[in-house]
Design a protein around this motif. Structure first.
Motif, PDB file in Angstrom:
ATOM      1  N   ASN A 251       0.895  -1.151  -0.014  1.00 22.64           N
ATOM      2  CA  ASN A 251       0.023   0.022  -0.133  1.00 22.64           C
ATOM      3  C   ASN A 251       0.897   1.084   0.059  1.00 22.64           C
ATOM      4  OD1 ASN A 251      -2.825   1.038   0.396  1.00 22.64           O
ATOM      5  ND2 ASN A 251      -1.764   2.153   2.139  1.00 22.64           N
TER       6      ASN A 251
ATOM      7  N   ASP B 266      -6.630  -6.776   1.154  1.00 21.26           N
ATOM      8  CA  ASP B 266      -7.329  -6.474   2.670  1.00 21.26           C
ATOM      9  C   ASP B 266      -6.206  -5.420   3.495  1.00 21.26           C
ATOM     10  OD1 ASP B 266      -9.550  -7.997   2.412  1.00 21.26           O
ATOM     11  OD2 ASP B 266      -8.560  -9.713   3.439  1.00 21.26           O
TER      12      ASP B 266
ATOM     13  N   THR C 154      -5.601   0.589   1.517  1.00 21.04           N
ATOM     14  CA  THR C 154      -6.467   1.882   2.119  1.00 21.04           C
ATOM     15  C   THR C 154      -6.895   2.695   1.250  1.00 21.04           C
ATOM     16  OG1 THR C 154      -4.775   3.239   2.693  1.00 21.04           O
ATOM     17  CG2 THR C 154      -5.089   1.376   4.431  1.00 21.04           C
ATOM     18  N   SER C 155      -8.037   3.416   1.797  1.00 21.60           N
ATOM     19  CA  SER C 155      -8.596   4.772   1.031  1.00 21.60           C
ATOM     20  C   SER C 155      -7.613   5.839   0.427  1.00 21.60           C
ATOM     21  CB  SER C 155      -9.769   5.244   1.516  1.00 21.60           C
ATOM     22  OG  SER C 155      -9.317   5.623   2.910  1.00 21.60           O
TER      23      SER C 155
ATOM     24  N   ARG D 259     -11.777  -6.819  -3.749  1.00 23.78           N
ATOM     25  CA  ARG D 259     -11.596  -6.627  -2.530  1.00 23.78           C
ATOM     26  C   ARG D 259     -10.665  -5.362  -2.354  1.00 23.78           C
ATOM     27  NH1 ARG D 259     -10.085 -12.331  -0.281  1.00 23.78           N
ATOM     28  NH2 ARG D 259      -9.254 -11.382   1.579  1.00 23.78           N
TER      29      ARG D 259
ATOM     30  N   HIS E  18     -11.623  -1.785  -0.552  1.00 21.96           N
ATOM     31  CA  HIS E  18     -10.772  -0.891   0.351  1.00 21.96           C
ATOM     32  C   HIS E  18     -10.293   0.131   0.068  1.00 21.96           C
ATOM     33  CE1 HIS E  18     -10.704  -4.371   3.260  1.00 21.96           C
ATOM     34  NE2 HIS E  18     -10.544  -5.321   2.226  1.00 21.96           N
ATOM     35  N   THR E  19     -10.269   0.542  -1.180  1.00 19.77           N
ATOM     36  CA  THR E  19      -9.531   1.914  -1.594  1.00 19.77           C
ATOM     37  C   THR E  19     -10.813   2.877  -2.320  1.00 19.77           C
ATOM     38  OG1 THR E  19      -9.344   0.948  -3.925  1.00 19.77           O
ATOM     39  CG2 THR E  19      -7.319   0.822  -2.290  1.00 19.77           C
TER      40      THR E  19
END
Length: 345
Positions: free
Chosen positions: A132, A159, A162-163, A194, A198-199
């Protein structure tokens, strides 16, 4: 900063040893929680008395808590562990090891997280977080198409996104290749979904079976839904994929006993993108699938390979001989240490 560390070692070597030991106690509790003192002492090769001194200090400062089931990090403890990771990597010599690994493998970038994911599942989560952070550094602003492979490692990476990754970016996650003969939740389509969830990005699906005949293959390429996704794959600004051990991957995909025997006979050690290769990096078998091929990676600006664990060292070292120069390898100490020692079969 390396010079500053050198002076600190001269002026206060005992202080740095205390810091390193307490950090390693935090790290081990993070990986193994909940864990009792006796087992943790064995893990760290410390006496229970020495460990009690350290854990009492950490508990007094609100970094860990203990119950009948064992010790765990508090929220403050986890924040301290994560916040110290970068500086402790420098102190423990991880950065110099990353440069050395890049030179040995002949690729531009290697990033190493502590631990061995073959034995410590949480290490895989740390690798996912590093993916990430890396994507956030290398992806340009605006629209980005990210081609993604499937597998258990990639599901863990999904998983961990992140945003924050979508700030000032429009992200579209697409399967790098057609479907795999694997469990639905770790297929590339599911991994893309997924990652998008998550993003806050978008995703596309590519429903194509693992093995297709030439008669089936050509009409599929003409299907509008397939063409749309393949066109997006061709526009990818980044690819994220894993590297697998040859025989475990063949068995997981339910390949025939004859094919598995052939892979063993030809000493296959690794797999990526449906290509099986030996320790010399020679491709000895290829699954015919629609989507990205190994040679396509050369034209993609950012390629992230995620693989760790002492059991993957041979596969990673072999794949590096096929990988494009611009590859970012995200791995762990379990694999890196063996490669740097000259891993052999």
């Amino acid at each position: 900063m390396d010079q500053e560390f050198a002076w600190l070692k001269v002026l206060a070597p005992d202080l740095l040893e205390v810091v390193k030991q307490r950090y390693q106690v935090l790290q081990s509790i993070y990986w193994l929680a909940p864990i009792g003192r006796r087992l943790l002492a064995q893990e760290l090769n410390l006496s229970e008395r020495a460990l009690r001194t350290e854990t009492d200090f950490l508990r007094l400062h609100g970094l860990i808590t203990a119950s009948k089931s064992g010790m765990i990090l508090t929220a403050q403890g986890e924040e301290a562990y994560q916040g110290l990771t970068t500086i402790m990597d420098r102190l423990l010599g991880v950065r110099s090891k990353e440069k050395q690994l890049s030179q040995v493998l002949g690729i531009d970038h290697c990033l190493i997280v502590a631990g061995d994911s073959a034995n410590l599942p949480k290490v895989l989560s740390d690798m996912g977080k590093l993916v990430n952070e890396t994507l956030d550094i290398i992806l340009p602003r605006g629209e980005n198409v990210i081609a993604v492979m499937g597998g258990t490692t990639m599901a863990e990476v999904a998983d961990s996104l992140t945003s924050k990754l979508a700030e000032q970016r429009h992200l579209i996650f697409v399967p790098a290749r057609g479907g795999l003969g694997e469990a639905v939740n770790i297929q590339a389509n599911a991994v893309c979904a997924r990652m998008a969830a998550h993003t806050g990005g978008e995703h596309r699906v590519l429903y194509i079976p693992e093995h297709v005949s030439e008669q089936t293959y050509k009409p599929l390429l003409a299907e509008p839904a397939v063409k749309e996704v393949l066109q997006l794959v061709d526009k990818s600004s980044a690819v994220v994929h894993s590297i697998g051990g040859a025989i475990p991957m063949a068995k997981r995909r339910n390949m025939s006993a004859e094919t598995i025997a052939m892979l063993q006979q030809k000493q296959a050690v690794g797999e990526a993108f449906g290509y099986f290769f030996n320790q010399m990096g020679e491709v000895i078998y290829k699954i015919p699938r629609i989507g990205l091929q190994l040679h396509d990676l050369e034209r993609i600006s950012s390629v992230i390979a995620v693989a760790g664990g002492s059991d993957k060292a041979a596969a990673i070292k072999a794949y590096a001989q096929l990988a494009p120069q611009q590859t970012w390898l995200i791995t762990d100490e379990g694999a890196a240490n063996l490669i740097l020692k000259g891993v052999t079969l």
